[in-house]
Structures are given as structure tokens and as C-alpha cells.
Write a protein that holds these residues in place. Structure first.
Motif, short mmCIF file in Angstrom:
data_model
loop_
_atom_site.label_atom_id
_atom_site.label_comp_id
_atom_site.label_asym_id
_atom_site.label_seq_id
_atom_site.Cartn_x
_atom_site.Cartn_y
_atom_site.Cartn_z
N ILE A 152 -2.83 -2.11 -8.47
CA ILE A 152 -3.52 -1.01 -9.14
C ILE A 152 -4.98 -1.36 -9.37
CG2 ILE A 152 -3.71 0.25 -11.33
CD1 ILE A 152 -0.67 0.32 -11.41
N VAL A 153 -5.22 -2.59 -9.81
CA VAL A 153 -6.60 -3.04 -10.02
C VAL A 153 -7.39 -2.93 -8.71
CG1 VAL A 153 -8.08 -5.00 -10.61
CG2 VAL A 153 -6.02 -4.54 -11.95
N GLY A 154 -6.75 -3.33 -7.60
CA GLY A 154 -7.41 -3.24 -6.31
C GLY A 154 -7.70 -1.81 -5.90
N VAL A 155 -6.75 -0.90 -6.15
CA VAL A 155 -6.96 0.51 -5.80
C VAL A 155 -8.07 1.11 -6.66
CG1 VAL A 155 -5.88 2.79 -5.72
CG2 VAL A 155 -4.60 0.77 -4.97
N ILE A 156 -8.11 0.76 -7.94
CA ILE A 156 -9.20 1.23 -8.80
C ILE A 156 -10.54 0.78 -8.24
CG2 ILE A 156 -10.25 0.97 -11.09
CD1 ILE A 156 -7.41 0.80 -12.23
N TRP A 157 -10.60 -0.48 -7.80
CA TRP A 157 -11.84 -1.02 -7.20
C TRP A 157 -12.24 -0.18 -5.98
CZ3 TRP A 157 -13.35 -3.08 -2.51
CH2 TRP A 157 -14.53 -3.82 -2.51
N LEU A 158 -11.25 0.15 -5.10
CA LEU A 158 -11.55 0.95 -3.92
C LEU A 158 -12.05 2.34 -4.29
CD1 LEU A 158 -8.47 0.00 -1.70
CD2 LEU A 158 -10.86 -0.52 -1.18
N MET A 175 0.82 -1.21 0.00
CA MET A 175 0.00 0.00 0.00
C MET A 175 0.85 1.26 0.00
SD MET A 175 -1.32 0.49 3.95
CE MET A 175 -1.95 2.11 3.62
N HIS A 176 2.10 1.19 0.49
CA HIS A 176 2.91 2.40 0.58
C HIS A 176 3.16 3.03 -0.78
CE1 HIS A 176 5.99 -0.65 -0.38
NE2 HIS A 176 6.74 0.35 -0.83
N ARG A 177 3.05 2.23 -1.86
CA ARG A 177 3.26 2.77 -3.21
C ARG A 177 2.05 3.55 -3.71
NH1 ARG A 177 4.77 -3.05 -4.80
NH2 ARG A 177 6.74 -3.31 -3.70
N PHE A 178 0.94 3.46 -3.01
CA PHE A 178 -0.31 4.07 -3.48
C PHE A 178 -0.89 5.07 -2.49
CE2 PHE A 178 0.10 -0.19 -5.27
CZ PHE A 178 0.04 0.09 -6.63
#
Length: 246
Positions: A222-228, A177-180
Motif C-alpha cells: 500500500i505504501v508503494g502504491v501511494i508513492w506511485l 500487484m493483483h490486489r491493487f
């Protein structure tokens, strides 16, 4: 007034760098700011923690050391450090010394201009000293991330950031998560500010991370962050009733 600061350093096998870094942090902040250093020793098998302790005693620097029994990775080490931090504002920095503590006041000054509850001041290493191959990998990874997440930062790999502890605790935790962090903070309506910072060569040891591996693993993240992001809701409060008012 600047809130009490915690400088959080996730570290694994950085005994050759950590002492010099703590001295530089103390020199950069001690004359103007109240602060502590929080070192997360992420399963090191060298004397990283002891060098940090000895250095902090020598120069009179407030220090916490959070020990991981085994290595859990940079995101978990960062999370452990932030959760044990006493500061209202958090500065994160790489423990290898490639982030320059002389830039910390620049991030603090940027943060003081902000009025929002949640924010992130993100470092941008415009003049990187990495090899051409590493710079190429990072450019590819950053372009992919920017096109998909639109997080407003050109250099997500820079470890130097400043944000409120309260903001971090609002974020969903997951490995990497630190990258996002800017994208996750933007998701909760936080402000993102980019601040150009120095980049330095590592004095000792070797990196525990490979940029190309990060890029490929990051696609899943990235796919997970887009989902969030797509499932975030930001209601406009029209009114609040309470029968408890005196």
C-alpha cells in the motif's frame, strides 16, 4: 460488438477444480462471445494442466497453457497469462471455482457501457461464504486499503475482474500487484465500476493463500502504491504540431 475475450486463470494445484470450471466458463460464454481460456500453471505438482487440456479438447474450448517451472505467486501467474492472452479484453478469475462464471456476462455488459480507454470492472462478493474469521480479516484489510488508497472497490480480494489488456500492460509490475489493480488503473485515469457477483465454496483442495498474511504484507505494498499515485502526472495536451502531415 464485444472484443475477443481471454479468461485468465492463475492456478496452482487445482486439478480437482479446473475441469469443472472450464466447462462452466464454456457454458457461460460460448453461445454469445468469442473467447479463449489462458491457464497459467504456477509450478503445480499435480495434473492441473493436463486436466485443463483434456477438458478443453472434450468440449471444444480454445485454451492456452502457460507453464511456470516453479511457483512465482498469483501476481506473476496473472501477468504471464495476460501477456500471452490474445484477447482485447481480459477476464481474471480464481481457478478454485469460487468465482462463478455465470457472472462473466454481467461484467461484460458493464464494460460495454464504458467509453474510456482504460477501465476495470471489479467483482464484489457481497455474500461471502468464508468463515467468520476470514471475513473479519478481509473487512480489516479492505478498510485499511480503502482509507489509504480510495480505489472505489469494497472487495479488493475478489479475483473476478474485467479490463482491457492494453490497460494492464500500462501498469507497473510488482509482486502482489493483483490486489491493487483498481487503484493502479485509477492512477492512469481509468474508470472503476463495481459489480456484485456470486461467491461459492471450493469443491476440492485447499487455498494457497492466507488472508492475515496478505494483510500484513499488503501494508508495505500500500505504501508503494501511494508513492506511485502521488507521482502520477496527467498533462492536458494544449496542441500538437507535426510537419509530417500530408
Amino acid at each position: 460488438m464485444v472484443p475477443f475475450l481471454s479468461v485468465v486463470l492463475p492456478a496452482k494445484n487445482e486439478q480437482g477444480n479446473i475441469g469443472v470450471l472450464i466447462k462452466e466458463i464454456h457454458a457461460s460464454l460460448s453461445s454469445e462471445y468469442e473467447f479463449e481460456v489462458v491457464l497459467t500453471d504456477d509450478g503445480s505438482d499435480d495434473n492441473t494442466a493436463q486436466v485443463a487440456i483434456d477438458t478443453a479438447k472434450e468440449i471444444g474450448c480454445q485454451l492456452q497453457v502457460v507453464y511456470h517451472a516453479k511457483s512465482c505467486g498469483q501476481s506473476t501467474a496473472l501477468s504471464s497469462g495476460v501477456r500471452h492472452a490474445k484477447g482485447e479484453w481480459i477476464i481474471t478469475s480464481d481457478a478454485d471455482g469460487q468465482n462463478d462464471p455465470i457472472d462473466y456476462p454481467k461484467l461484460i455488459n458493464e464494460a460495454q457501457r464504458l467509453t474510456s480507454q482504460h477501465f476495470c470492472v471489479a467483482g464484489y462478493r457481497k455474500k461471502r461464504l468464508d468463515t467468520a474469521w476470514v471475513r473479519f480479516q478481509s473487512r480489516v484489510a479492505n478498510k485499511i486499503r480503502q482509507s489509504l488508497l480510495d480505489d472505489g472497490v469494497p472487495d479488493s480480494g475478489c479475483g473476478l475482474k474485467l479490463f482491457p489488456k492494453e490497460t494492464f500492460l500500462r501498469l507497473p509490475y510488482f509482486d502482489h500487484m493483483h490486489r491493487f489493480l483498481p487503484a493502479l488503473i485509477k492512477r492512469i485515469d481509468g474508470d472503476i465500476v463495481v459489480c456484485q457477483v456470486n461467491h461459492r465454496d471450493r469443491n476440492a483442495g485447499v487455498s494457497n493463500y492466507n488472508a492475515w498474511n496478505r494483510a500484513w504484507v499488503g501494508i508495505i505494498d500500500i505504501v508503494g502504491v501511494i508513492w506511485l499515485k502521488k507521482r502520477a502526472k496527467h498533462p492536458t495536451i494544449a496542441n500538437v504540431y507535426s510537419n509530417q502531415d500530408k
